[in-house]
Enzyme design. Structure first.
Site, PDB file in Angstrom:
ATOM      1  CB  CYS A  19      -0.281   2.207   5.623  1.00 46.53           C
ATOM      2  SG  CYS A  19      -0.957   0.634   5.015  1.00 46.53           S
TER       3      CYS A  19
ATOM      4  CB  CYS B 207      -0.901  -0.009   1.233  1.00 40.62           C
ATOM      5  SG  CYS B 207      -1.923   1.474   1.389  1.00 40.62           S
TER       6      CYS B 207
ATOM      7  CB  CYS C  45      -9.450  -3.846 -11.638  1.00 38.63           C
ATOM      8  SG  CYS C  45      -9.106  -2.580 -12.837  1.00 38.63           S
TER       9      CYS C  45
END
Length: 139
Positions: free
Chosen positions: A55, A52, A127
């Site tokens: 984070c 991510c 996606c």
């Protein structure tokens, strides 16, 4: 699908705005979408782990990535089910979708679709916006 959820990592909006550039903020924090075929990972075949961008939580592995020709990076499964969460998305009239979010910081990643007929081990296509992730190469 999850109704009540408290992210493990929370920050004030001002901190997210200072950490992320305008496009990252629009996609990750406001559930936007980058333009198709523009993301840096759409056609990447580098081995590694996708994290991510907000984070650093590990979300997907390159081994689950496949070429769907949809304009965004596609995966047939997350690294583990506890890494992502799912939300019903009815933002497009007549076309309900399932939004995929980071389970750690609740950032928008993209959507997951089922039943499209890809030759993958699952019947799913995650996606995911390139701008929602960072690739950490294995070598």
């Amino acid at each position: 699908m999850t109704d009540q959820y408290t992210p493990k990592l929370t920050k004030p909006d001002s901190e997210w705005r200072s950490q992320l550039n305008d496009l990252e903020y629009r996609v990750l924090r406001q559930s936007g979408t980058e333009a198709p075929f523009t993301g840096e990972y759409t056609d990447t075949e580098t081995e590694g782990v996708y994290e991510c961008r907000a984070c650093g939580a590990e979300l997907f592995r390159s081994g689950e990535k496949f070429h769907s020709n949809c304009g965004w990076p596609s995966f047939f499964a997350p690294l583990a089910e506890d890494r992502v969460r799912y939300i019903e998305d009815r933002s497009l009239p007549g076309r309900p979708r399932v939004e995929v979010r980071c389970a750690t910081c609740d950032s928008h990643l993209g959507h997951v679709f089922e039943g499209e007929g890809y030759d993958t081990p699952t019947d799913l296509r995650y996606c995911i916006n390139s701008v929602s992730m960072k690739l950490r190469p294995t070598s």
